[in-house]
Write an enzyme that holds these catalytic residues in place. Structure first.
Site, PDB file in Angstrom:
ATOM      1  N   SER A 121      12.497  58.251   1.118  1.00  0.00           N
ATOM      2  CA  SER A 121      12.927  58.450   2.440  1.00  0.00           C
ATOM      3  C   SER A 121      12.059  59.208   3.246  1.00  0.00           C
ATOM      4  CB  SER A 121      14.035  59.188   2.177  1.00  0.00           C
ATOM      5  OG  SER A 121      14.859  59.319   3.253  1.00  0.00           O
ATOM      6  N   ASP A 262      20.397  49.363   3.056  1.00  0.00           N
ATOM      7  CA  ASP A 262      19.702  50.662   3.292  1.00  0.00           C
ATOM      8  C   ASP A 262      19.817  51.107   4.894  1.00  0.00           C
ATOM      9  OD1 ASP A 262      17.825  52.725   2.955  1.00  0.00           O
ATOM     10  OD2 ASP A 262      16.755  51.710   1.530  1.00  0.00           O
ATOM     11  N   HIS A 289      20.301  53.399   0.234  1.00  0.00           N
ATOM     12  CA  HIS A 289      19.391  54.074   0.436  1.00  0.00           C
ATOM     13  C   HIS A 289      19.130  54.941  -0.783  1.00  0.00           C
ATOM     14  CE1 HIS A 289      16.590  56.290   3.007  1.00  0.00           C
ATOM     15  NE2 HIS A 289      16.862  57.554   2.783  1.00  0.00           N
TER      16      HIS A 289
END
Length: 319
Positions: A121, A262, A289
């Site tokens: 991320s 995601d 995610h």
């Protein structure tokens, strides 16, 4: 490897604008003297802490790769700086680049056999920017559910919002218009978004995600300043951030992955695939995610893909 070596420590980190001693907490799984490049793991958030990524500790047991987890400045077990809340000039990418450089030097990882870098991320955004500087010792790069730019991130989020039920879209719009993010309707929409796109498990949240949620709730300094009031409302210091012009400078073999559902949408992965010279991109079917925390074999497949990528023999000279 029945007894897994674990070492914890604090790397002193000098920040010129902060008049207090600061440090970066780290945890090492495995033996840094094993002769195998360790994997430094950069967490997301910003401000989530390392614990939700402990899935990757198994890289030591299964592939003989030592793993270095760390908490970025401002969160979890590293120095907190609540006095800087809202200071957008302070909370910029450069601070985290300096911190990562400092950690690499503290652990003396630039010498052979070097190190790998895995960023998830926001940690992937940071890792891409770090790799573009061609740091000495970097061998391979993994960008896990990363984002090539915040503009593409917003476009991806917009596409996901458009798929939500109309009443939830209305609740999100009204909250943003009023700047109020605590209504039951808004929280209901956010819960729907989390379950469908952030971590696709039932019950939600899984135990592995709880430390990150705790860190983000207990000290909002970093997340609120850099991202904004909500995952769906990004207006922080990263608002105009992009790594796209720097991507051709990444010279190491790179693995990019995201999940089918995601929050790091495919459109935010395309520049990685098009501009990094030596790259592979995998999208995990059914994944969100946090697909490294999900079931249906996704956790195991991610570990296998990452482990095999990081232990591949080189076919050409890399830095």
């Amino acid at each position: 490897m029945t007894d897994i070596p674990i070492q914890e420590g604090k790397a002193p980190f000098k920040i010129s604008s902060i008049d207090q001693p600061c440090f970066t907490y780290y945890k090492i799984i495995g033996d840094l003297n094993s002769g195998t490049p360790p994997v430094i793991v950069a967490h997301g958030g910003p401000g989530a802490g390392h614990e939700y990524l402990l899935t990757f500790a198994d890289l030591w047991k299964e592939y003989g790769l030592p793993v270095v987890f760390y908490d970025q400045i401002g969160c979890a077990s590293s120095t907190h700086l609540p006095q800087t809340a809202g200071d957008r000039s302070f909370w910029q990418e450069e601070l985290f680049q300096d911190e990562l450089d400092n950690l690499v030097d503290h652990l003396d990882l630039r010498r052979d056999p070097g190190f790998h870098l895995l960023g998830q991320s926001w940690g992937g955004m940071l890792s891409a920017a770090f790799a573009a500087r061609q740091p000495q010792g970097l061998r391979r790069l993994v960008l896990a559910s990363a984002l090539a730019s915040k503009e593409l991130a917003r476009r991806g989020t917009g596409l996901l919002r458009d798929q939500m039920p109309p009443d939830m879209q209305k609740a999100l719009d009204e909250a943003e218009k009023k700047g109020e993010y605590d209504s039951p309707a808004y929280n209901n929409a956010l819960d729907f978004y989390y379950r469908k796109h952030v971590c696709r498990v039932d019950p939600f949240p899984p135990a592995g995600l709880l430390p990150a949620l705790k860190n983000l709730t207990e000290d909002t300094t970093v997340y609120r300043t850099m991202n904004g009031p909500s995952p769906l409302t990004a207006d922080g210091s990263l608002n105009k951030w992009t790594v796209i012009p720097r991507l051709p400078k990444i010279t190491v073999p790179t693995l990019v992955y995201n999940g089918e559902y995601d929050t790091s949408h495919d459109i935010a992965q395309v520049p990685f695939f098009e501009l990094i010279p030596r790259v592979r991109w995998i999208t995990f079917p059914g994944g969100g995610h946090m697909c490294h925390l999900e079931g249906e074999g996704r956790r195991e497949r991610i570990l296998k893909v990452v482990g095999e990528f990081l232990t591949q023999k080189e076919t050409a000279n890399v830095q």
